[in-house]
Design a protein around this motif. Structure first.
Motif, short mmCIF file in Angstrom:
data_model
loop_
_atom_site.label_atom_id
_atom_site.label_comp_id
_atom_site.label_asym_id
_atom_site.label_seq_id
_atom_site.Cartn_x
_atom_site.Cartn_y
_atom_site.Cartn_z
N GLU A 97 0.83 -1.22 0.00
CA GLU A 97 0.00 0.00 0.00
C GLU A 97 0.87 1.27 0.00
O GLU A 97 0.51 2.27 -0.64
CB GLU A 97 -0.95 0.03 1.21
CG GLU A 97 -2.07 -1.00 1.17
CD GLU A 97 -1.66 -2.37 1.68
OE1 GLU A 97 -0.45 -2.59 1.94
OE2 GLU A 97 -2.54 -3.23 1.82
N ARG A 98 1.97 1.20 0.73
CA ARG A 98 2.85 2.37 0.80
C ARG A 98 3.32 2.78 -0.60
O ARG A 98 3.21 3.94 -1.00
CB ARG A 98 4.05 2.07 1.71
CG ARG A 98 5.03 3.21 1.83
CD ARG A 98 6.23 2.83 2.70
NE ARG A 98 7.10 3.98 2.89
CZ ARG A 98 8.06 4.33 2.05
NH1 ARG A 98 8.27 3.63 0.95
NH2 ARG A 98 8.80 5.40 2.27
N LEU A 99 3.82 1.77 -1.33
CA LEU A 99 4.32 2.06 -2.68
C LEU A 99 3.19 2.55 -3.60
O LEU A 99 3.38 3.51 -4.35
CB LEU A 99 4.99 0.81 -3.28
CG LEU A 99 5.45 0.96 -4.73
CD1 LEU A 99 6.49 2.08 -4.88
CD2 LEU A 99 6.02 -0.36 -5.26
N VAL A 100 2.02 1.90 -3.52
CA VAL A 100 0.88 2.33 -4.35
C VAL A 100 0.58 3.80 -4.09
O VAL A 100 0.44 4.61 -5.02
CB VAL A 100 -0.37 1.45 -4.07
CG1 VAL A 100 -1.60 2.03 -4.77
CG2 VAL A 100 -0.12 0.01 -4.51
N ASP A 101 0.53 4.19 -2.82
CA ASP A 101 0.21 5.59 -2.48
C ASP A 101 1.29 6.55 -2.97
O ASP A 101 0.98 7.62 -3.52
CB ASP A 101 0.05 5.74 -0.96
CG ASP A 101 -1.26 5.13 -0.46
OD1 ASP A 101 -2.08 4.70 -1.29
OD2 ASP A 101 -1.45 5.08 0.77
N ILE A 102 2.55 6.19 -2.79
CA ILE A 102 3.64 7.08 -3.24
C ILE A 102 3.58 7.28 -4.76
O ILE A 102 3.76 8.39 -5.26
CB ILE A 102 5.02 6.53 -2.82
CG1 ILE A 102 5.17 6.62 -1.29
CG2 ILE A 102 6.16 7.27 -3.50
CD1 ILE A 102 6.41 5.94 -0.75
N LEU A 103 3.27 6.20 -5.48
CA LEU A 103 3.20 6.30 -6.95
C LEU A 103 1.98 7.11 -7.38
O LEU A 103 2.06 7.91 -8.33
CB LEU A 103 3.20 4.90 -7.58
CG LEU A 103 4.49 4.09 -7.40
CD1 LEU A 103 4.29 2.64 -7.83
CD2 LEU A 103 5.66 4.71 -8.17
N ILE A 104 0.86 6.94 -6.68
CA ILE A 104 -0.34 7.74 -7.01
C ILE A 104 -0.04 9.22 -6.76
O ILE A 104 -0.38 10.08 -7.58
CB ILE A 104 -1.57 7.27 -6.18
CG1 ILE A 104 -2.06 5.91 -6.68
CG2 ILE A 104 -2.69 8.31 -6.25
CD1 ILE A 104 -3.21 5.31 -5.85
#
Ligand code: FE2
Ligand code: FE2
Length: 215
Positions: free
Chosen positions: A120-127
Motif C-alpha cells: 500500500e505504501r508504494l501504491v500511495d507514493i506512486l499515485i
C-alpha cells in the motif's frame, strides 16, 4: 490578452484524461499570483525539479525488485535533473539568484496520507507522484499563454515530459496495486484526487508552484 484559441492549443498538448484525473483546474487567482511573482515561480520551479529527481532516486534504492519501476525512475530522475539545469540557466539569463525557499504545503499535504504497510505504501507514493506530475503539467499549460516566447517554449517542452511522467507513475501504481484490486485502486485514486483538490482550492499563505488559492 489570452485568446481562447491559444488556451485550447495548449490544452491539446496535455495527455488524454489528465484534466479528468485532476479533481479541479488551477484557479485563475493562482495564475495571476504566478505572473506577479516570476522570480519566486522560477526558484520554486527549480526546487520542484530537484525534488522530483530525488524522489525518483529514493524509489530506485527502495524498490529494487520492481524492474519496470527501475527503468522508468532512472529515466525520470535524469530528465528531472536536466529540467533543473535548464531552469537554472533561465534564471541566470534573467539575473535571478537561486536561494533556499521553504517547502510548499502541497507535497507534505499528500504524503501524510501514505499508508505504512507494503505494498500500500508504494501504491500511495506512486499515485501521489502521478498527481504531482499531472498538476505540474496542468499549471505549465495554464501559464504558457501568458509568458514571453522563450519561457513559453521551454514550458511547452515540459508539458510533454511531465505528461509522460504522470502516465508512467499511474501505470506503475496500477501494477504495484495488482490487476485483481481494481476497485481498491479506483477508490485510492478518488481519495487522493479529493485531497489534492482541497490543497489547490483552499487558501494558502505561501505562494509556490503547487500552492493553493493565494491568501
Ligand atoms: Fe520536470
Ligand atoms: Fe516530472
Amino acid at each position: 490578452m489570452t485568446s481562447s484559441l491559444a488556451v485550447s492549443s495548449v490544452e491539446s498538448l496535455l495527455p488524454d484524461g489528465l484534466l479528468a484525473f485532476l479533481g479541479c483546474s488551477t484557479p485563475d487567482s493562482w495564475v495571476e499570483a504566478a505572473l506577479a511573482n516570476p522570480e519566486l515561480l522560477l526558484i520554486d520551479h527549480a526546487q520542484c525539479e530537484k525534488k522530483a529527481a530525488s524522489t525518483a532516486m529514493s524509489l530506485l534504492y527502495r524498490y529494487v525488485d520492481f524492474p519496470e519501476l527501475l527503468k522508468c525512475m532512472a529515466q525520470l530522475a535524469r530528465e528531472e535533473l536536466l529540467h533543473f539545469e535548464q531552469v537554472l540557466k533561465i534564471m541566470e539569463e534573467r539575473g535571478i539568484v537561486y536561494r533556499h525557499l521553504t517547502a510548499s504545503r502541497y507535497a507534505e499535504g499528500l504524503r501524510r496520507h501514505v499508508r505504512a504497510k507494503e505494498p500500500e505504501r508504494l501504491v500511495d507514493i506512486l499515485i501521489i507522484g502521478a498527481f504531482i506530475e499531472a498538476r505540474s503539467c496542468e499549471r505549465f499549460a495554464a501559464l504558457i499563454p501568458h509568458l514571453d516566447a522563450s519561457l513559453a517554449r521551454f514550458y511547452r517542452g515540459l508539458v510533454k515530459s511531465e505528461g509522460r511522467h504522470y502516465e508512467d507513475y499511474l501505470m506503475l501504481a496500477r501494477q504495484a496495486c495488482g490487476e485483481a484490486d481494481s476497485q481498491a485502486f479506483a477508490s485510492r485514486l478518488a481519495f487522493f484526487a479529493a485531497r489534492e483538490a482541497e490543497l489547490i482550492n483552499t487558501r494558502d499563505p505561501e505562494f509556490r508552484f503547487h500552492s493553493g488559492v493565494p491568501a
